[in-house]
Design an enzyme around this catalytic site. Structure first.
Site, mmCIF file in Angstrom:
data_model
loop_
_atom_site.group_PDB
_atom_site.id
_atom_site.type_symbol
_atom_site.label_atom_id
_atom_site.label_comp_id
_atom_site.label_asym_id
_atom_site.label_seq_id
_atom_site.Cartn_x
_atom_site.Cartn_y
_atom_site.Cartn_z
ATOM 1 N N ARG A 106 -36.618 57.767 -71.654
ATOM 2 C CA ARG A 106 -35.999 57.110 -70.486
ATOM 3 C C ARG A 106 -35.607 55.710 -70.924
ATOM 4 O O ARG A 106 -36.456 54.910 -71.327
ATOM 5 C CB ARG A 106 -36.995 57.033 -69.324
ATOM 6 C CG ARG A 106 -36.569 56.031 -68.274
ATOM 7 C CD ARG A 106 -37.365 56.120 -66.996
ATOM 8 N NE ARG A 106 -37.066 57.352 -66.304
ATOM 9 C CZ ARG A 106 -37.429 57.592 -65.044
ATOM 10 N NH1 ARG A 106 -38.120 56.702 -64.367
ATOM 11 N NH2 ARG A 106 -37.115 58.732 -64.476
ATOM 12 N N HIS A 134 -29.283 61.620 -65.189
ATOM 13 C CA HIS A 134 -30.691 62.005 -65.003
ATOM 14 C C HIS A 134 -30.743 63.539 -64.879
ATOM 15 O O HIS A 134 -31.007 64.085 -63.811
ATOM 16 C CB HIS A 134 -31.236 61.329 -63.741
ATOM 17 C CG HIS A 134 -32.731 61.337 -63.630
ATOM 18 N ND1 HIS A 134 -33.565 61.825 -64.616
ATOM 19 C CD2 HIS A 134 -33.543 60.913 -62.623
ATOM 20 C CE1 HIS A 134 -34.825 61.691 -64.226
ATOM 21 N NE2 HIS A 134 -34.847 61.157 -63.020
ATOM 22 N N GLN A 137 -33.872 65.654 -63.500
ATOM 23 C CA GLN A 137 -34.033 65.580 -62.049
ATOM 24 C C GLN A 137 -33.161 66.633 -61.372
ATOM 25 O O GLN A 137 -33.609 67.358 -60.479
ATOM 26 C CB GLN A 137 -33.654 64.184 -61.543
ATOM 27 C CG GLN A 137 -33.743 64.043 -60.040
ATOM 28 C CD GLN A 137 -35.165 64.107 -59.513
ATOM 29 O OE1 GLN A 137 -36.041 63.390 -59.980
ATOM 30 N NE2 GLN A 137 -35.410 64.974 -58.535
ATOM 31 N N ASP A 227 -30.322 58.719 -52.752
ATOM 32 C CA ASP A 227 -31.074 58.005 -53.800
ATOM 33 C C ASP A 227 -31.006 56.516 -53.455
ATOM 34 O O ASP A 227 -30.227 56.104 -52.576
ATOM 35 C CB ASP A 227 -30.431 58.305 -55.173
ATOM 36 C CG ASP A 227 -31.185 57.669 -56.340
ATOM 37 O OD1 ASP A 227 -32.364 57.285 -56.165
ATOM 38 O OD2 ASP A 227 -30.582 57.535 -57.435
ATOM 39 N N CYS A 268 -34.546 62.020 -54.899
ATOM 40 C CA CYS A 268 -35.242 62.160 -56.182
ATOM 41 C C CYS A 268 -36.537 61.348 -56.220
ATOM 42 O O CYS A 268 -37.399 61.623 -57.041
ATOM 43 C CB CYS A 268 -34.310 61.754 -57.306
ATOM 44 S SG CYS A 268 -33.633 60.095 -57.134
ATOM 45 N N ARG A 296 -40.171 68.981 -60.622
ATOM 46 C CA ARG A 296 -39.966 68.273 -61.893
ATOM 47 C C ARG A 296 -40.855 68.899 -62.960
ATOM 48 O O ARG A 296 -40.431 69.115 -64.093
ATOM 49 C CB ARG A 296 -40.311 66.777 -61.761
ATOM 50 C CG ARG A 296 -39.415 65.979 -60.852
ATOM 51 C CD ARG A 296 -37.989 65.915 -61.354
ATOM 52 N NE ARG A 296 -37.875 65.322 -62.681
ATOM 53 C CZ ARG A 296 -37.924 64.005 -62.941
ATOM 54 N NH1 ARG A 296 -38.066 63.126 -61.968
ATOM 55 N NH2 ARG A 296 -37.799 63.551 -64.178
#
Ligand code: CP
Ligand code: NVA
Length: 308
Positions: A106, A134, A137, A227, A268, A296
């Site tokens: 990340r 991402h 996700q 988000d 998320c 996840r």
């Protein structure tokens, strides 16, 4: 099955390969719930987890996933590596592949992740979030929608908010799966033009629309997704964005405008309750946010199963 070495963008993977990962995620989830454990298919394998930004879900779910497959993980922060400052990504890649069996990273700069992928030729590199994408996700999100809606075909998925890494990853998913994606943002906060162009190249029939009016966007929505308005790294711009994005809040009134009783709401996480989503909606009966967070673990364990 033949598939790319790395999981850096959903766009790199075919519909068939992605579907197989989602099916594996769901079958492993069922097996884990009924048997209490999974075969140790990755015994002795080590996953290096590199974090240059904070994380709850990504860190814990990747570390638990590799353990559930019999392997182990290393947690490495920016302080140790200094990717691109202390050491060039290509050298980090060439060293790490002598020690570990996979890298999950990340970071901010998407190019650093693609450079790791190109240079770590022996082991997979998995994108755990960059400023651009991402993908892990969205794999968990697709699994969640599949479980709640029985599939993805013909659905209308409406992303309301900033055209950020999540919106970009949703565009890549729309290139690979047969749903319609509407991204609804204030002018100037559109998703990345290059990602959209790439998605249209992959799938000239991409079912995608951009909309600035939230009420018009959510009409007929099967899924409303949101988000944060200021992503990690944009904290200094949060106050300005709060004013601009206020009309884009996912609240009970917006949810009432879908014209459907079974619209599900996704986020998320982490959520800024009272900004992009209200308590009433995130804690309400249409929210599948915590199933999404659980997935996840299952989606990423499937990715590790296929790649490592
Ligand atoms: N959704 C997500 O990636 O959460 P974290 O930032 O906590 O990993
Ligand atoms: N867009 C958010 C996603 C967090 C999981 C961010 O990048 O901060």
């Amino acid at each position: 099955m033949s598939h790319p070495k790395d999981f850096i963008s959903i766009a790199d993977w075919s519909t068939e390969e992605l579907t197989k990962i989602l099916e594996l995620a769901m079958s492993q989830k069922r097996a884990l719930k009924s048997e209490g454990k999974l075969p140790a298919s990755k015994a002795g394998k080590v996953l290096a987890c590199i974090f240059h930004k904070p994380s709850l879900r990504t860190r814990v779910s990747f570390e638990v996933a590799i353990r559930q497959l019999g392997g182990s993980s290393l947690y490495i922060t920016e302080r140790e590596i200094g990717l691109g400052s202390r050491e060039a990504p290509q050298d980090v890649a060439r060293v790490l592949e002598r020690y570990v069996h996979g890298i999950m990273i990340r970071t901010f700069d998407h190019e650093h992740v693609t450079a790791l992928g190109r240079n770590a030729t022996r082991i997979p590199v998995i994108n755990g979030l960059t400023d651009l994408l991402h993908p892990c996700q969205v794999m968990a999100d697709l699994q969640t929608i599949w479980e709640h809606k029985g599939g993805l075909e013909g659905l209308k998925i409406v992303y309301v908010g900033d055209g950020n890494n999540m919106a970009n990853s949703w565009i890549n998913a729309a290139a690979r799966f047969p749903f319609t994606l509407v991204v609804c943002n204030p002018g100037g906060f559109e998703p990345d033009a290059g990602v959209l162009e790439g998605a249209r190249r992959i799938n000239p029939d991409l079912r995608y629309a951009n909309e600035t009016d939230p009420a018009a966007a959510v009409a007929g929505a099967d899924v409303i997704y949101t988000d944060v308005w200021a992503s990690m790294g944009q904290e200094d711009d949060a106050a300005r964005r709060r004013e601009i994005f206020r009309p884009y809040q996912v609240n009970q009134s917006l949810l009432g405008k879908t014209g459907k009783k079974d619209t599900i709401v996704m986020h998320c996480l982490p959520a800024h309750r009272g900004d992009e989503i209200t308590d009433e909606v995130i804690d309400g009966p249409r929210s599948v946010v915590f199933d999404e967070a659980e997935n996840r673990l299952h989606a990423q364990r499937a990715i590790l199963s296929v790649l490592m």
